[in-house]
Scaffold this motif. Structure first.
Motif, mmCIF file in Angstrom:
data_model
loop_
_atom_site.group_PDB
_atom_site.id
_atom_site.type_symbol
_atom_site.label_atom_id
_atom_site.label_comp_id
_atom_site.label_asym_id
_atom_site.label_seq_id
_atom_site.Cartn_x
_atom_site.Cartn_y
_atom_site.Cartn_z
ATOM 1 N N VAL A 21 0.844 -1.203 0.000
ATOM 2 C CA VAL A 21 0.000 0.000 0.000
ATOM 3 C C VAL A 21 0.877 1.250 0.000
ATOM 4 O O VAL A 21 0.642 2.198 -0.767
ATOM 5 N N TYR A 22 1.914 1.256 0.839
ATOM 6 C CA TYR A 22 2.783 2.426 0.950
ATOM 7 C C TYR A 22 3.485 2.729 -0.367
ATOM 8 O O TYR A 22 3.590 3.894 -0.771
ATOM 9 N N GLN A 23 3.963 1.706 -1.050
ATOM 10 C CA GLN A 23 4.745 1.943 -2.253
ATOM 11 C C GLN A 23 3.905 2.449 -3.428
ATOM 12 O O GLN A 23 4.469 2.894 -4.435
ATOM 13 N N GLN A 24 2.582 2.409 -3.322
ATOM 14 C CA GLN A 24 1.753 2.949 -4.401
ATOM 15 C C GLN A 24 1.876 4.464 -4.493
ATOM 16 O O GLN A 24 1.660 5.042 -5.561
ATOM 17 N N GLY A 25 2.186 5.117 -3.384
ATOM 18 C CA GLY A 25 2.330 6.567 -3.388
ATOM 19 C C GLY A 25 1.000 7.280 -3.181
ATOM 20 O O GLY A 25 -0.075 6.723 -3.404
ATOM 21 N N ARG A 26 1.081 8.531 -2.785
ATOM 22 C CA ARG A 26 -0.123 9.301 -2.491
ATOM 23 C C ARG A 26 -0.965 9.526 -3.742
ATOM 24 O O ARG A 26 -2.191 9.562 -3.666
ATOM 25 N N GLY A 27 -0.296 9.716 -4.875
ATOM 26 C CA GLY A 27 -1.038 9.984 -6.103
ATOM 27 C C GLY A 27 -2.023 8.885 -6.440
ATOM 28 O O GLY A 27 -3.183 9.153 -6.783
ATOM 29 N N LYS A 28 -1.583 7.634 -6.309
ATOM 30 C CA LYS A 28 -2.464 6.509 -6.615
ATOM 31 C C LYS A 28 -3.491 6.274 -5.509
ATOM 32 O O LYS A 28 -4.646 5.953 -5.785
ATOM 33 N N LEU A 29 -3.066 6.445 -4.262
ATOM 34 C CA LEU A 29 -3.962 6.139 -3.154
ATOM 35 C C LEU A 29 -5.125 7.119 -3.059
ATOM 36 O O LEU A 29 -6.240 6.747 -2.687
ATOM 37 N N PHE A 30 -4.860 8.389 -3.398
ATOM 38 C CA PHE A 30 -5.900 9.396 -3.244
ATOM 39 C C PHE A 30 -6.672 9.683 -4.539
ATOM 40 O O PHE A 30 -7.590 10.490 -4.536
ATOM 41 N N SER A 31 -6.291 9.036 -5.615
ATOM 42 C CA SER A 31 -7.084 9.156 -6.856
ATOM 43 C C SER A 31 -7.143 7.782 -7.529
ATOM 44 O O SER A 31 -6.581 7.583 -8.613
ATOM 45 N N PRO A 32 -7.811 6.825 -6.875
ATOM 46 C CA PRO A 32 -7.808 5.454 -7.398
ATOM 47 C C PRO A 32 -8.821 5.260 -8.520
ATOM 48 O O PRO A 32 -9.549 6.175 -8.900
ATOM 49 N N PHE A 33 -8.855 4.052 -9.030
ATOM 50 C CA PHE A 33 -9.854 3.593 -9.999
ATOM 51 C C PHE A 33 -9.831 4.405 -11.307
ATOM 52 O O PHE A 33 -10.878 4.712 -11.864
ATOM 53 N N TRP A 34 -8.617 4.747 -11.776
ATOM 54 C CA TRP A 34 -8.579 5.533 -13.015
ATOM 55 C C TRP A 34 -8.974 4.699 -14.225
ATOM 56 O O TRP A 34 -9.507 5.235 -15.192
ATOM 57 N N ASP A 35 -8.756 3.393 -14.185
ATOM 58 C CA ASP A 35 -9.210 2.560 -15.299
ATOM 59 C C ASP A 35 -10.738 2.542 -15.371
ATOM 60 O O ASP A 35 -11.319 2.602 -16.463
ATOM 61 N N TYR A 36 -11.389 2.476 -14.208
ATOM 62 C CA TYR A 36 -12.850 2.550 -14.204
ATOM 63 C C TYR A 36 -13.321 3.886 -14.787
ATOM 64 O O TYR A 36 -14.303 3.940 -15.542
ATOM 65 N N GLY A 111 3.815 -5.572 -4.938
ATOM 66 C CA GLY A 111 2.758 -4.561 -4.932
ATOM 67 C C GLY A 111 1.775 -4.723 -6.066
ATOM 68 O O GLY A 111 0.914 -3.862 -6.289
ATOM 69 N N ALA A 112 1.870 -5.851 -6.799
ATOM 70 C CA ALA A 112 1.049 -6.028 -7.994
ATOM 71 C C ALA A 112 -0.429 -6.097 -7.662
ATOM 72 O O ALA A 112 -1.263 -5.485 -8.341
ATOM 73 N N GLY A 113 -0.773 -6.838 -6.599
ATOM 74 C CA GLY A 113 -2.182 -6.994 -6.265
ATOM 75 C C GLY A 113 -2.824 -5.684 -5.855
ATOM 76 O O GLY A 113 -3.906 -5.324 -6.344
ATOM 77 N N VAL A 114 -2.152 -4.938 -4.974
ATOM 78 C CA VAL A 114 -2.687 -3.656 -4.528
ATOM 79 C C VAL A 114 -2.770 -2.680 -5.694
ATOM 80 O O VAL A 114 -3.771 -1.976 -5.885
ATOM 81 N N GLY A 115 -1.710 -2.635 -6.520
ATOM 82 C CA GLY A 115 -1.719 -1.741 -7.671
ATOM 83 C C GLY A 115 -2.831 -2.071 -8.646
ATOM 84 O O GLY A 115 -3.489 -1.184 -9.192
ATOM 85 N N GLY A 116 -3.053 -3.380 -8.865
ATOM 86 C CA GLY A 116 -4.105 -3.780 -9.785
ATOM 87 C C GLY A 116 -5.486 -3.405 -9.293
ATOM 88 O O GLY A 116 -6.332 -2.957 -10.070
ATOM 89 N N ILE A 117 -5.726 -3.572 -7.990
ATOM 90 C CA ILE A 117 -7.038 -3.220 -7.434
ATOM 91 C C ILE A 117 -7.238 -1.710 -7.452
ATOM 92 O O ILE A 117 -8.337 -1.213 -7.727
ATOM 93 N N LEU A 118 -6.177 -0.945 -7.170
ATOM 94 C CA LEU A 118 -6.304 0.507 -7.183
ATOM 95 C C LEU A 118 -6.669 1.050 -8.564
ATOM 96 O O LEU A 118 -7.352 2.070 -8.668
ATOM 97 N N THR A 119 -6.216 0.403 -9.604
ATOM 98 C CA THR A 119 -6.560 0.874 -10.945
ATOM 99 C C THR A 119 -8.040 0.682 -11.240
ATOM 100 O O THR A 119 -8.601 1.393 -12.065
ATOM 101 N N GLY A 120 -8.657 -0.297 -10.575
ATOM 102 C CA GLY A 120 -10.048 -0.605 -10.885
ATOM 103 C C GLY A 120 -10.197 -1.302 -12.218
ATOM 104 O O GLY A 120 -11.295 -1.360 -12.773
#
Length: 388
Positions: A21-36, A111-120
Protein backbone atom coordinates in the motif's frame (compact mmCIF):
# COMPACT_ATOMS: atom_id res chain seq x y z
CA UNK A 1 7.22 -28.01 10.14
CA UNK A 2 4.18 -26.39 8.58
CA UNK A 3 5.10 -24.53 5.40
CA UNK A 4 2.99 -21.41 5.95
CA UNK A 5 0.52 -20.59 8.69
CA UNK A 6 2.59 -19.71 11.74
CA UNK A 7 2.37 -16.38 13.53
CA UNK A 8 5.47 -15.06 11.81
CA UNK A 9 3.96 -15.93 8.42
CA UNK A 10 0.88 -13.83 9.15
CA UNK A 11 3.14 -11.04 10.44
CA UNK A 12 5.20 -11.16 7.26
CA UNK A 13 2.03 -11.16 5.14
CA UNK A 14 0.78 -8.09 7.00
CA UNK A 15 4.15 -6.37 6.47
CA UNK A 16 4.09 -7.09 2.72
CA UNK A 17 0.48 -5.85 2.50
CA UNK A 18 1.27 -2.59 4.31
CA UNK A 19 4.41 -2.01 2.26
CA UNK A 20 2.48 -2.72 -0.95
CA UNK A 21 0.00 0.00 0.00
CA UNK A 22 2.78 2.43 0.95
CA UNK A 23 4.75 1.94 -2.25
CA UNK A 24 1.75 2.95 -4.40
CA UNK A 25 2.33 6.57 -3.39
CA UNK A 26 -0.12 9.30 -2.49
CA UNK A 27 -1.04 9.98 -6.10
CA UNK A 28 -2.46 6.51 -6.62
CA UNK A 29 -3.96 6.14 -3.15
CA UNK A 30 -5.90 9.40 -3.24
CA UNK A 31 -7.08 9.16 -6.86
CA UNK A 32 -7.81 5.45 -7.40
CA UNK A 33 -9.85 3.59 -10.00
CA UNK A 34 -8.58 5.53 -13.01
CA UNK A 35 -9.21 2.56 -15.30
CA UNK A 36 -12.85 2.55 -14.20
CA UNK A 37 -13.01 6.28 -14.98
CA UNK A 38 -11.68 5.52 -18.47
CA UNK A 39 -14.49 3.00 -19.00
CA UNK A 40 -17.15 5.40 -17.75
CA UNK A 41 -15.85 8.32 -19.84
CA UNK A 42 -15.66 6.21 -23.03
CA UNK A 43 -19.18 4.88 -22.53
CA UNK A 44 -20.46 8.41 -21.98
CA UNK A 45 -18.74 9.58 -25.20
CA UNK A 46 -20.18 6.63 -27.11
CA UNK A 47 -23.73 7.39 -25.90
CA UNK A 48 -23.28 11.02 -26.96
CA UNK A 49 -22.25 9.93 -30.47
CA UNK A 50 -18.61 11.03 -30.05
CA UNK A 51 -15.57 8.89 -30.84
CA UNK A 52 -14.44 7.18 -27.58
CA UNK A 53 -11.06 6.27 -29.08
CA UNK A 54 -9.77 9.84 -29.26
CA UNK A 55 -7.05 9.90 -26.55
CA UNK A 56 -8.15 11.79 -23.43
CA UNK A 57 -6.10 11.23 -20.30
CA UNK A 58 -5.75 7.48 -20.09
CA UNK A 59 -6.76 6.10 -23.52
CA UNK A 60 -9.65 3.68 -23.91
CA UNK A 61 -8.18 0.56 -25.56
CA UNK A 62 -11.06 -1.91 -25.52
CA UNK A 63 -12.90 -3.20 -28.60
CA UNK A 64 -16.36 -1.95 -29.70
CA UNK A 65 -18.11 -4.92 -28.07
CA UNK A 66 -17.40 -3.33 -24.68
CA UNK A 67 -19.20 -0.15 -25.76
CA UNK A 68 -22.16 -1.96 -27.28
CA UNK A 69 -22.62 -4.29 -24.30
CA UNK A 70 -22.38 -1.78 -21.48
CA UNK A 71 -23.65 1.51 -22.91
CA UNK A 72 -27.26 0.37 -22.49
CA UNK A 73 -27.10 -0.38 -18.75
CA UNK A 74 -26.25 1.62 -15.61
CA UNK A 75 -22.55 0.83 -15.84
CA UNK A 76 -21.53 1.96 -12.36
CA UNK A 77 -23.98 -0.42 -10.69
CA UNK A 78 -23.12 -3.27 -13.05
CA UNK A 79 -19.39 -2.81 -12.49
CA UNK A 80 -19.83 -2.62 -8.71
CA UNK A 81 -21.92 -5.80 -8.77
CA UNK A 82 -19.28 -7.58 -10.87
CA UNK A 83 -16.43 -6.60 -8.53
CA UNK A 84 -18.32 -7.51 -5.36
CA UNK A 85 -19.60 -10.80 -6.80
CA UNK A 86 -16.10 -11.80 -7.94
CA UNK A 87 -14.56 -11.12 -4.54
CA UNK A 88 -17.39 -12.80 -2.62
CA UNK A 89 -17.25 -15.91 -4.80
CA UNK A 90 -13.47 -16.07 -4.45
CA UNK A 91 -13.76 -15.89 -0.67
CA UNK A 92 -16.54 -18.49 -0.66
CA UNK A 93 -14.70 -20.97 -2.89
CA UNK A 94 -11.44 -20.91 -0.87
CA UNK A 95 -12.96 -20.52 2.61
CA UNK A 96 -11.74 -23.97 3.71
CA UNK A 97 -8.48 -23.98 1.71
CA UNK A 98 -5.13 -24.28 3.47
CA UNK A 99 -3.27 -22.19 0.87
CA UNK A 100 -4.81 -18.78 1.65
CA UNK A 101 -1.62 -17.35 3.17
CA UNK A 102 0.51 -18.58 0.26
CA UNK A 103 -1.94 -17.23 -2.33
CA UNK A 104 -2.26 -13.87 -0.59
CA UNK A 105 1.50 -13.55 -0.32
CA UNK A 106 1.91 -14.23 -4.02
CA UNK A 107 -0.90 -11.82 -4.89
CA UNK A 108 0.78 -9.00 -2.94
CA UNK A 109 4.33 -9.69 -4.17
CA UNK A 110 5.82 -6.62 -5.82
CA UNK A 111 2.76 -4.56 -4.93
CA UNK A 112 1.05 -6.03 -7.99
CA UNK A 113 -2.18 -6.99 -6.26
CA UNK A 114 -2.69 -3.66 -4.53
CA UNK A 115 -1.72 -1.74 -7.67
CA UNK A 116 -4.10 -3.78 -9.79
CA UNK A 117 -7.04 -3.22 -7.43
CA UNK A 118 -6.30 0.51 -7.18
CA UNK A 119 -6.56 0.87 -10.95
CA UNK A 120 -10.05 -0.60 -10.88
CA UNK A 121 -9.17 -2.56 -14.02
CA UNK A 122 -11.80 -5.23 -14.63
CA UNK A 123 -9.12 -7.75 -15.67
CA UNK A 124 -7.87 -8.44 -12.13
CA UNK A 125 -11.40 -9.22 -10.93
CA UNK A 126 -12.00 -11.32 -14.05
CA UNK A 127 -8.86 -13.34 -13.29
CA UNK A 128 -9.94 -13.92 -9.70
CA UNK A 129 -13.43 -15.01 -10.75
CA UNK A 130 -12.14 -17.50 -13.33
CA UNK A 131 -9.50 -18.94 -10.98
CA UNK A 132 -12.11 -19.34 -8.22
CA UNK A 133 -14.50 -21.09 -10.62
CA UNK A 134 -11.81 -23.50 -11.80
CA UNK A 135 -10.84 -24.32 -8.22
CA UNK A 136 -14.48 -24.80 -7.18
CA UNK A 137 -15.14 -27.05 -10.19
CA UNK A 138 -12.06 -29.15 -9.45
CA UNK A 139 -13.08 -29.56 -5.81
CA UNK A 140 -16.70 -30.42 -6.64
CA UNK A 141 -17.77 -34.01 -5.94
CA UNK A 142 -21.04 -33.53 -7.80
CA UNK A 143 -20.69 -34.06 -11.55
CA UNK A 144 -23.69 -31.84 -12.28
CA UNK A 145 -22.29 -29.06 -10.13
CA UNK A 146 -18.91 -29.33 -11.83
CA UNK A 147 -20.56 -29.24 -15.27
CA UNK A 148 -22.52 -26.11 -14.31
CA UNK A 149 -19.31 -24.41 -13.17
CA UNK A 150 -17.49 -25.38 -16.38
CA UNK A 151 -20.37 -23.95 -18.43
CA UNK A 152 -20.14 -20.72 -16.41
CA UNK A 153 -16.38 -20.73 -16.99
CA UNK A 154 -16.82 -21.13 -20.73
CA UNK A 155 -19.26 -18.21 -20.76
CA UNK A 156 -17.07 -15.86 -18.72
CA UNK A 157 -13.87 -16.77 -20.57
CA UNK A 158 -15.56 -16.13 -23.93
CA UNK A 159 -17.03 -12.84 -22.65
CA UNK A 160 -13.78 -11.54 -21.15
CA UNK A 161 -11.71 -12.74 -24.13
CA UNK A 162 -14.00 -10.80 -26.47
CA UNK A 163 -12.91 -7.70 -24.54
CA UNK A 164 -9.32 -8.69 -23.72
CA UNK A 165 -8.18 -11.41 -26.09
CA UNK A 166 -5.58 -12.94 -23.78
CA UNK A 167 -8.33 -14.33 -21.51
CA UNK A 168 -8.72 -16.91 -24.28
CA UNK A 169 -5.63 -18.69 -22.93
CA UNK A 170 -7.71 -19.98 -20.01
CA UNK A 171 -9.34 -22.36 -22.48
CA UNK A 172 -6.10 -24.38 -22.30
CA UNK A 173 -7.19 -25.68 -18.88
CA UNK A 174 -10.15 -27.46 -20.51
CA UNK A 175 -7.61 -29.59 -22.39
CA UNK A 176 -6.68 -31.22 -19.07
CA UNK A 177 -10.09 -31.98 -17.58
CA UNK A 178 -12.49 -34.85 -18.29
CA UNK A 179 -14.86 -34.07 -21.18
CA UNK A 180 -13.27 -30.65 -21.51
CA UNK A 181 -12.61 -30.70 -25.25
CA UNK A 182 -16.09 -29.36 -26.02
CA UNK A 183 -15.30 -26.23 -24.02
CA UNK A 184 -11.77 -26.12 -25.43
CA UNK A 185 -13.32 -25.82 -28.92
CA UNK A 186 -16.44 -23.80 -28.08
CA UNK A 187 -14.72 -20.90 -26.32
CA UNK A 188 -12.38 -19.89 -29.21
CA UNK A 189 -15.27 -20.33 -31.63
CA UNK A 190 -17.44 -17.89 -29.65
CA UNK A 191 -14.60 -15.36 -29.43
CA UNK A 192 -13.98 -15.65 -33.19
CA UNK A 193 -17.67 -15.03 -33.91
CA UNK A 194 -17.68 -12.00 -31.60
CA UNK A 195 -14.61 -10.57 -33.37
CA UNK A 196 -16.11 -11.15 -36.82
CA UNK A 197 -19.34 -9.45 -35.71
CA UNK A 198 -17.39 -6.39 -34.54
CA UNK A 199 -15.47 -6.20 -37.80
CA UNK A 200 -18.69 -6.44 -39.78
CA UNK A 201 -20.94 -4.19 -37.68
CA UNK A 202 -18.47 -1.63 -36.33
CA UNK A 203 -15.63 -1.40 -38.89
CA UNK A 204 -14.77 2.25 -38.15
CA UNK A 205 -14.69 1.77 -34.39
CA UNK A 206 -12.64 -1.42 -34.77
CA UNK A 207 -10.06 0.40 -36.89
CA UNK A 208 -9.86 3.22 -34.33
CA UNK A 209 -9.46 0.63 -31.55
CA UNK A 210 -6.57 -1.14 -33.32
CA UNK A 211 -4.86 2.15 -34.11
CA UNK A 212 -5.07 3.38 -30.52
CA UNK A 213 -3.91 0.03 -29.11
CA UNK A 214 -0.86 0.06 -31.38
CA UNK A 215 -0.10 3.65 -30.39
CA UNK A 216 -0.43 2.79 -26.69
CA UNK A 217 1.93 -0.17 -26.96
CA UNK A 218 4.62 1.31 -29.18
CA UNK A 219 4.53 5.08 -28.81
CA UNK A 220 3.78 5.05 -25.07
CA UNK A 221 5.99 2.03 -24.24
CA UNK A 222 3.03 0.31 -22.59
CA UNK A 223 3.92 -3.20 -23.71
CA UNK A 224 3.93 -4.95 -20.36
CA UNK A 225 6.39 -5.87 -17.64
CA UNK A 226 7.91 -9.09 -19.00
CA UNK A 227 10.12 -10.13 -21.92
CA UNK A 228 7.82 -8.83 -24.66
CA UNK A 229 7.61 -5.38 -23.07
CA UNK A 230 11.39 -5.19 -22.54
CA UNK A 231 12.05 -6.15 -26.15
CA UNK A 232 9.48 -3.67 -27.48
CA UNK A 233 11.14 -0.85 -25.56
CA UNK A 234 14.82 -1.61 -26.09
CA UNK A 235 15.32 -3.97 -29.07
CA UNK A 236 13.80 -2.16 -32.01
CA UNK A 237 15.55 -4.42 -34.54
CA UNK A 238 12.96 -7.14 -33.90
CA UNK A 239 9.41 -6.91 -35.16
CA UNK A 240 6.46 -7.19 -32.80
CA UNK A 241 5.76 -10.67 -34.17
CA UNK A 242 9.35 -11.74 -33.43
CA UNK A 243 9.03 -10.39 -29.90
CA UNK A 244 5.80 -12.30 -29.30
CA UNK A 245 7.17 -15.54 -30.76
CA UNK A 246 10.32 -15.33 -28.64
CA UNK A 247 8.30 -14.68 -25.49
CA UNK A 248 5.85 -17.51 -26.15
CA UNK A 249 8.71 -19.87 -26.95
CA UNK A 250 10.22 -19.32 -23.50
CA UNK A 251 6.89 -19.81 -21.69
CA UNK A 252 5.77 -22.85 -23.70
CA UNK A 253 9.21 -24.48 -23.38
CA UNK A 254 9.00 -24.25 -19.57
CA UNK A 255 5.48 -25.67 -19.60
CA UNK A 256 6.36 -28.56 -21.90
CA UNK A 257 9.38 -29.33 -19.73
CA UNK A 258 7.17 -29.48 -16.65
CA UNK A 259 3.99 -31.12 -17.96
CA UNK A 260 4.69 -32.54 -21.43
CA UNK A 261 1.01 -33.15 -22.28
CA UNK A 262 1.89 -34.56 -25.72
CA UNK A 263 3.54 -37.66 -24.28
CA UNK A 264 1.14 -40.38 -23.29
CA UNK A 265 -2.17 -39.79 -21.56
CA UNK A 266 -3.04 -36.24 -20.58
CA UNK A 267 -2.73 -35.68 -16.86
CA UNK A 268 -5.97 -34.36 -15.41
CA UNK A 269 -5.49 -31.23 -13.32
CA UNK A 270 -8.46 -31.90 -11.08
CA UNK A 271 -8.03 -35.58 -10.27
CA UNK A 272 -4.32 -36.23 -10.10
CA UNK A 273 -3.38 -36.57 -6.44
CA UNK A 274 0.08 -37.87 -7.38
CA UNK A 275 1.01 -34.47 -8.86
CA UNK A 276 -0.38 -31.86 -6.42
CA UNK A 277 -0.50 -28.24 -7.47
CA UNK A 278 -1.06 -29.04 -11.14
CA UNK A 279 -4.31 -27.08 -11.53
CA UNK A 280 -2.77 -23.84 -10.26
CA UNK A 281 0.37 -24.46 -12.30
CA UNK A 282 -1.68 -24.78 -15.49
CA UNK A 283 -3.60 -21.63 -14.51
CA UNK A 284 -0.26 -19.82 -14.04
CA UNK A 285 0.80 -21.03 -17.47
CA UNK A 286 -2.40 -19.64 -18.99
CA UNK A 287 -1.68 -16.27 -17.40
CA UNK A 288 1.95 -16.33 -18.51
CA UNK A 289 0.94 -16.88 -22.14
CA UNK A 290 -0.11 -13.22 -22.26
CA UNK A 291 2.91 -11.38 -23.74
CA UNK A 292 1.67 -8.03 -22.41
CA UNK A 293 1.45 -8.93 -18.73
CA UNK A 294 0.64 -5.96 -16.52
CA UNK A 295 0.33 -5.62 -12.74
CA UNK A 296 -3.28 -6.78 -12.79
CA UNK A 297 -2.16 -9.95 -14.63
CA UNK A 298 1.02 -10.62 -12.65
CA UNK A 299 -0.75 -10.52 -9.26
CA UNK A 300 -3.01 -13.55 -9.96
CA UNK A 301 -0.07 -15.21 -11.78
CA UNK A 302 2.14 -15.01 -8.69
CA UNK A 303 -0.76 -16.16 -6.53
CA UNK A 304 -1.26 -19.28 -8.69
CA UNK A 305 2.49 -20.03 -8.66
CA UNK A 306 2.67 -19.69 -4.88
CA UNK A 307 -0.38 -21.90 -4.34
CA UNK A 308 0.99 -24.53 -6.73
CA UNK A 309 4.32 -24.58 -4.89
CA UNK A 310 2.56 -24.68 -1.51
CA UNK A 311 0.40 -27.63 -2.53
CA UNK A 312 3.40 -29.57 -3.83
CA UNK A 313 5.71 -28.84 -0.89
CA UNK A 314 6.77 -31.31 1.74
CA UNK A 315 6.33 -30.41 5.37
CA UNK A 316 10.09 -30.43 6.04
CA UNK A 317 11.16 -28.45 2.95
CA UNK A 318 12.76 -25.34 4.41
CA UNK A 319 13.82 -24.03 0.98
CA UNK A 320 10.18 -23.45 0.07
CA UNK A 321 9.75 -21.22 3.12
CA UNK A 322 12.87 -19.30 2.06
CA UNK A 323 11.39 -18.90 -1.42
CA UNK A 324 8.05 -17.63 -0.07
CA UNK A 325 9.88 -14.95 1.89
CA UNK A 326 12.73 -14.12 -0.50
CA UNK A 327 10.74 -13.18 -3.61
CA UNK A 328 8.60 -10.46 -1.96
CA UNK A 329 11.69 -9.13 -0.16
CA UNK A 330 13.59 -8.96 -3.47
CA UNK A 331 10.84 -6.80 -4.97
CA UNK A 332 10.85 -4.58 -1.89
CA UNK A 333 14.63 -4.18 -2.24
CA UNK A 334 14.23 -3.27 -5.93
CA UNK A 335 11.64 -0.61 -5.04
CA UNK A 336 13.98 0.86 -2.42
CA UNK A 337 16.77 1.04 -5.01
CA UNK A 338 14.44 2.90 -7.37
CA UNK A 339 13.10 5.22 -4.65
CA UNK A 340 16.35 6.22 -3.03
CA UNK A 341 19.00 5.25 -5.58
CA UNK A 342 17.08 6.57 -8.61
CA UNK A 343 18.05 3.48 -10.60
CA UNK A 344 14.72 3.45 -12.41
CA UNK A 345 15.23 0.31 -14.47
CA UNK A 346 15.78 -1.83 -11.34
CA UNK A 347 12.08 -2.45 -10.84
CA UNK A 348 11.56 -3.30 -14.53
CA UNK A 349 14.41 -5.79 -14.31
CA UNK A 350 12.96 -7.28 -11.14
CA UNK A 351 9.59 -7.86 -12.85
CA UNK A 352 11.35 -9.41 -15.83
CA UNK A 353 13.53 -11.73 -13.74
CA UNK A 354 10.92 -12.39 -11.05
CA UNK A 355 8.21 -13.69 -13.36
CA UNK A 356 10.49 -16.15 -15.13
CA UNK A 357 12.32 -17.17 -11.97
CA UNK A 358 9.08 -17.93 -10.10
CA UNK A 359 7.62 -19.80 -13.07
CA UNK A 360 10.89 -21.71 -13.54
CA UNK A 361 10.97 -22.81 -9.89
CA UNK A 362 7.37 -24.04 -10.00
CA UNK A 363 8.04 -25.75 -13.34
CA UNK A 364 10.96 -27.63 -11.81
CA UNK A 365 8.70 -28.84 -9.00
CA UNK A 366 5.98 -29.96 -11.41
CA UNK A 367 8.47 -31.85 -13.55
CA UNK A 368 9.94 -33.62 -10.52
CA UNK A 369 6.46 -34.67 -9.40
CA UNK A 370 5.49 -35.82 -12.90
CA UNK A 371 8.62 -37.93 -13.29
CA UNK A 372 8.16 -39.39 -9.82
CA UNK A 373 4.49 -40.22 -10.47
CA UNK A 374 5.32 -41.87 -13.79
CA UNK A 375 8.13 -43.90 -12.22
CA UNK A 376 5.78 -44.98 -9.43
CA UNK A 377 3.14 -46.02 -11.97
CA UNK A 378 5.69 -48.11 -13.90
CA UNK A 379 6.85 -49.73 -10.66
CA UNK A 380 3.27 -50.64 -9.70
CA UNK A 381 2.62 -52.04 -13.19
CA UNK A 382 5.79 -54.11 -12.92
CA UNK A 383 4.75 -55.49 -9.54
CA UNK A 384 1.30 -56.32 -10.88
CA UNK A 385 2.77 -58.15 -13.86
CA UNK A 386 5.13 -60.09 -11.60
CA UNK A 387 2.36 -61.20 -9.27
CA UNK A 388 -0.03 -61.90 -12.15
Amino acid sequence: MKRLGKKQDFAFLAFVALFSVYQQGRGKLFSPFWDYKVYAYALDQFKRGANPYIPHGFPFIYPPIFLNLFSRVPFHWLYLAFVVASLIYLAYSIRHADFIVAGALGFLTGGAGVGGILTGNFAIFGHLLIIALFYAASASHDSRGATAKYCALAFFIALFASIKIYFLTYAVVFFFIPKGMRYFIAVPLCVALATIAQLALEPRLWTDFETLLRWQMLAQNDSGLVLFGILEQHVRALSTLDDVLLYELVVVALFMYAVNPLRGRRLMVAENASVPGRLFYVLAFCLALNPRMKEYDIAPFFACCYVSLFQSSKEDNRMDRVFFYAVPLAFIAAWIVVKFGHVYYALDVSWFIGVYFVFFVVSLRQRALRVSARAGARHMDGDAAATG
